[in-house]
Design an enzyme around this catalytic site. Sequence first.
Site, PDB file in Angstrom:
ATOM      1  NE  ARG A  46      16.998  26.798 -13.146  1.00  0.00           N
ATOM      2  CZ  ARG A  46      17.284  28.007 -12.654  1.00  0.00           C
ATOM      3  NH1 ARG A  46      16.569  28.523 -11.671  1.00  0.00           N
ATOM      4  NH2 ARG A  46      18.278  28.702 -13.151  1.00  0.00           N
ATOM      5  CE1 TYR A  98       7.603   2.663  -9.200  1.00  0.00           C
ATOM      6  CE2 TYR A  98       9.124   4.339  -8.421  1.00  0.00           C
ATOM      7  CZ  TYR A  98       8.630   3.552  -9.443  1.00  0.00           C
ATOM      8  OH  TYR A  98       9.174   3.631 -10.687  1.00  0.00           O
ATOM      9  CG  ASP A 170       3.048   7.819  -4.556  1.00  0.00           C
ATOM     10  OD1 ASP A 170       2.179   7.998  -5.426  1.00  0.00           O
ATOM     11  OD2 ASP A 170       4.170   7.329  -4.794  1.00  0.00           O
TER      12      ASP A 170
HETATM   13  C1  LIG Z   1       6.124   5.323 -11.039  1.00  0.00           C
HETATM   14  C2  LIG Z   1       5.892   5.659  -9.606  1.00  0.00           C
HETATM   15  C3  LIG Z   1       6.703   6.591  -8.939  1.00  0.00           C
HETATM   16  C4  LIG Z   1       7.893   7.252  -9.598  1.00  0.00           C
HETATM   17  O1  LIG Z   1       7.509   8.114 -10.626  1.00  0.00           O
HETATM   18  P1  LIG Z   1       8.403   8.403 -11.943  1.00  0.00           P
HETATM   19  O2  LIG Z   1       7.520   9.293 -12.738  1.00  0.00           O
HETATM   20  O3  LIG Z   1       8.695   7.082 -12.577  1.00  0.00           O
HETATM   21  O4  LIG Z   1       9.651   9.083 -11.468  1.00  0.00           O
HETATM   22  C5  LIG Z   1       6.403   6.872  -7.609  1.00  0.00           C
HETATM   23  N1  LIG Z   1       5.379   6.276  -6.982  1.00  0.00           N
HETATM   24  C6  LIG Z   1       4.583   5.365  -7.584  1.00  0.00           C
HETATM   25  C7  LIG Z   1       3.463   4.731  -6.824  1.00  0.00           C
HETATM   26  C8  LIG Z   1       4.811   5.027  -8.926  1.00  0.00           C
HETATM   27  O5  LIG Z   1       4.036   4.102  -9.504  1.00  0.00           O
END
Ligand SMILES: *Cc1c(COP(=O)(O)O)cnc(C)c1O
Length: 379
Positions: A46, A98, A170
């Site tokens: 972990r 998202y 992001d």
């Molecule tokens: C898919 C996605 C997420 C979430 O990620 P997961 O791996 O599904 O938990 C967050 N931000 C964006 C822009 C995404 O496309």
Amino acid sequence: MKFNTKAIHGGQKPDLAYGSVMPPIYQTSTFAQSTPGGHKGYEYSRTHNPTRTALENAFASIENGSHGLAFSSGLAAIDAVLKLLKPGDEVISTNDLYGGTYRLFTKIYEDFGIKFHFIGMENANCVEDYINVNTKLIWVETPTNPMLNIIDIITTAKIAKRHDVLLAVDNTFATPYLQQPLDLGADIVMHSATKYLGGHSDLVMGALIVKDKDLADRLYFIQNASGAVCGPQDAFLALRGIKTLHVRMQRHCENGKAVAEYLEKHPKIENVYWPGFKHHPNHLIAKSQMTNFGGMVSFTTKGNNYQDAMNIVEKLNVFTLAESLGGVESLAGHPASMTHASIPKEDREKAGVVDSLIRLSVGIEDETDLIGDLKQAIG
Ligand SMILES: *Cc1c(COP(=O)(O)O)cnc(C)c1O
């Protein structure tokens, strides 16, 4: 080292035991100690695992960061960032977010006393109006999902710096091949590595990359304390995916452009959303902060009829009707009935997610097959 070389070699060394070129999958929970505390750098998986370390070094390298962290999903990575906050703190976030991120913010963290402001950030200077002494984090997604809006990272970073607020980006849609937010002034880059970084639709994973040791230490503490780490097998797969990121992204961009331009000329298509068009409202910002425009394209049909969109997505053969994005194969989604179905129609439409909107994750197949497929499906 240039990006294309970093994608393959960044942060990687041949394995110490036998010189294996790819890191072994250390499928183990624990590591032998000669005396209590006498170990070779690894105690328990972990906390650390050598395969995960290799991946975390690759994450840091491709995003020009100093530290990378791998999580069990993109949302687990976002969750770790939110755990930097305390009740009473405030977050400013894009409103075109998202869906899973929006759900985590509003259904989990609002209950813990964190306040969120969801605002349109297409004019980045508006962000400053929402900053007060409690503001601790600005959360940006660019390009956004599914409308492909673009947010000016440099301007947002200057505002964040002026007020001593963290800026997280992001970077899932752009990937570091197209956009490197840490170099533009962001403090944290987040990825759903499930998408382009993994690139083969065979894993679920998240990543955080930072350029500051203190922030990295706080996040490593949260990663270990909360425990949402990825397993060694998935770490190996993600590392393998990253080695072809630059080659895949180049083709995603070429095919995305070809598909966007085809749709733009089609008499049955109303709007095409792709940041490469000169008429895209933030085309100039996209051009200045990205090296190309990516493989995501959204469009609506003339008359905006729900059934027309249904017919198109059901008729597609090369494009698979599925959620997710960023894999080598082309996918099509209908946000109003799939990813955004839980959002009330009125709110959904305010953000541009109308009944006929179709989102394409354009893969790396042959361009003529992709356009041929759209041609037969749209008619
Ligand atoms: C898919 C996605 C997420 C979430 O990620 P997961 O791996 O599904 O938990 C967050 N931000 C964006 C822009 C995404 O496309």
